[in-house]
Design an enzyme around this catalytic site. Structure first.
Site, PDB file in Angstrom:
ATOM      1  N   HIS A 175       0.859  -1.204   0.000  1.00 37.79           N
ATOM      2  CA  HIS A 175       0.000   0.000   0.000  1.00 37.79           C
ATOM      3  C   HIS A 175       0.890   1.248   0.000  1.00 37.79           C
ATOM      4  CE1 HIS A 175      -2.929   2.891   1.377  1.00 37.79           C
ATOM      5  NE2 HIS A 175      -3.845   1.994   1.683  1.00 37.79           N
ATOM      6  N   GLU A 279      -0.875   1.558  -5.378  1.00 37.00           N
ATOM      7  CA  GLU A 279      -0.651   0.329  -4.632  1.00 37.00           C
ATOM      8  C   GLU A 279      -0.589  -0.895  -5.557  1.00 37.00           C
ATOM      9  OE1 GLU A 279      -3.744   0.258  -1.578  1.00 37.00           O
ATOM     10  OE2 GLU A 279      -3.855   2.432  -1.727  1.00 37.00           O
TER      11      GLU A 279
HETATM   12  C1  BG6 Z   1      -6.844   2.382   0.376  1.00 35.10           C
HETATM   13  C2  BG6 Z   1      -8.294   2.000   0.305  1.00 35.10           C
HETATM   14  O1  BG6 Z   1      -6.083   1.379  -0.175  1.00 35.10           O
HETATM   15  O2  BG6 Z   1      -6.491   2.526   1.761  1.00 35.10           O
HETATM   16  C3  BG6 Z   1      -9.101   3.103   0.956  1.00 35.10           C
HETATM   17  O3  BG6 Z   1      -8.678   1.797  -1.048  1.00 35.10           O
HETATM   18  C4  BG6 Z   1      -8.648   3.311   2.391  1.00 35.10           C
HETATM   19  O4  BG6 Z   1     -10.478   2.761   0.908  1.00 35.10           O
HETATM   20  C5  BG6 Z   1      -7.158   3.580   2.390  1.00 35.10           C
HETATM   21  O5  BG6 Z   1      -9.346   4.403   2.955  1.00 35.10           O
HETATM   22  C6  BG6 Z   1      -6.563   3.760   3.798  1.00 35.10           C
HETATM   23  O6  BG6 Z   1      -6.858   2.673   4.593  1.00 35.10           O
HETATM   24  P1  BG6 Z   1      -6.456   2.645   6.120  1.00 35.10           P
HETATM   25  O7  BG6 Z   1      -7.078   1.411   6.709  1.00 35.10           O
HETATM   26  O8  BG6 Z   1      -4.951   2.582   6.163  1.00 35.10           O
HETATM   27  O9  BG6 Z   1      -7.002   3.913   6.714  1.00 35.10           O
END
Ligand code: BG6
Length: 307
Positions: A175, A279
């Site tokens: 991510h 990502e």
């Molecule tokens: C992204 C998702 O990959 O991550 C989003 O597609 C999400 O929907 C974002 O809000 C952040 O996620 P998190 O759990 O780290 O707040």
């Protein structure tokens, strides 16, 4: 226990440290990280989540973005860098109580190896195995390892093995949060013509007709069936971040924009213009299933080029 006493850090350095190139140290919040500094680049990788938080090739600006409001503590994800999402991506289907993006970004990983490669890169391998505790959260008998190679490029390879007797379905993502000068002026190339799920438009299925992608509001898109390399063009910083990948058929593009940023406690209200996530993933319709004994590797290679 995520905060290690000095004696544990000393032991890790004795067993794995590479004089002058890579050492274990207490990082933010006292969490243990590997600090790599070579003539090619520098990087930080936390054992908490096997989380790369910093990558900077020599002579370039930092490539990864980390929020100044991020938690660095046991049981919480780090906001920025490269969280590893596994074994599910986003919220867990039918289970709002389970942590978003799975549980491996919340766990301490074990050090498997740390070595200098002949080309001057440093390679770190971290791993996490299923345990009775992970079985309480998810039935898979998994072994997951993350190989991070720090050179002029940052190479991250996530390897998943199914040690169980039944097929193991899962989702995964690297991510990756990138630093940009101003997301409103940046653009993402490599996804033209690709079908995506628009998470900010009731999961509508759309096709990316405009190329490159520009960001002018909350953006949360899951691009499907794409193995293409992508790039983030950044005219403000005068650079292009390149993302090559293999073993991945999903690419996610995310920026929370104004309102969503305000709602996240670990994301500064004014920070959203400085980041974009592109990502490398296998998620949603691109989720994977490993047969008993099967394994899979997903790799992302991040580099910096002139505009
Ligand atoms: C992204 C998702 O990959 O991550 C989003 O597609 C999400 O929907 C974002 O809000 C952040 O996620 P998190 O759990 O780290 O707040």
């Amino acid at each position: 226990m995520t905060i290690h006493p000095i004696s544990v850090i000393e032991k890790l350095n004795g067993a794995f440290g590479i004089a002058g190139l890579a050492k274990f140290e207490a990082g933010q919040g006292g969490l243990t990280r590997v600090a790599i500094a070579t003539p090619l680049a520098e990087a930080h990788i936390y054992l908490h989540g096997a989380h790369v938080t910093h990558f900077q090739p020599r002579g370039e600006k930092p490539v990864l973005w980390v929020s100044g409001s991020s938690a660095f503590e046991d049981g919480k994800p780090i906001r920025g860098g490269v969280p590893i999402c596994f074994p599910w991506f986003g919220g867990r289907a039918g289970d709002a109580a389970s942590p978003a993006h799975g549980f491996v970004r919340l766990r301490d990983w074990k050090v498997r190896s740390l070595r200098a490669l002949p080309g001057g890169e440093v390679e770190l391998v971290l791993a996490l195995d299923w345990s009775p505790r992970t079985k309480e959260m998810w039935p898979g008998a998994f072994e997951i390892s993350h190989t991070v190679t720090v050179g002029r490029q940052l190479t991250m390879s996530l390897h998943v093995v199914n040690h169980g007797q039944s097929p193991m379905p899962f989702e995964e993502a690297l991510h990756t949060y990138f630093t940009v000068g101003d997301v409103r002026k940046a653009s993402v190339t490599g996804l033209g013509g690709v079908t995506y799920i628009d998470k900010v438009d009731a999961m509508a299925r759309k096709t990316q007709s405009a190329e490159p992608i520009t960001i002018s509001g909350e953006t949360d898109r899951v691009y499907l069936a794409t193995e293409s390399a992508t790039a983030v063009r950044d005219p403000v910083m005068g650079r292009r971040i390149t993302i090559e990948k293999s073993g991945s058929k999903t690419t996610v593009v995310w920026n929370p924009w104004i309102e969503k940023a305000k709602k996240m406690a670990d994301f500064g209200d004014e920070e959203w213009p400085g980041m974009i996530c592109v990502e490398t993933a296998n998620a949603g319709e691109g989720s994977l299933t490993l047969p008993p004994g099967g394994s899979h590797t997903m790799t992302a290679v991040i580099g910096v080029a002139k505009q």
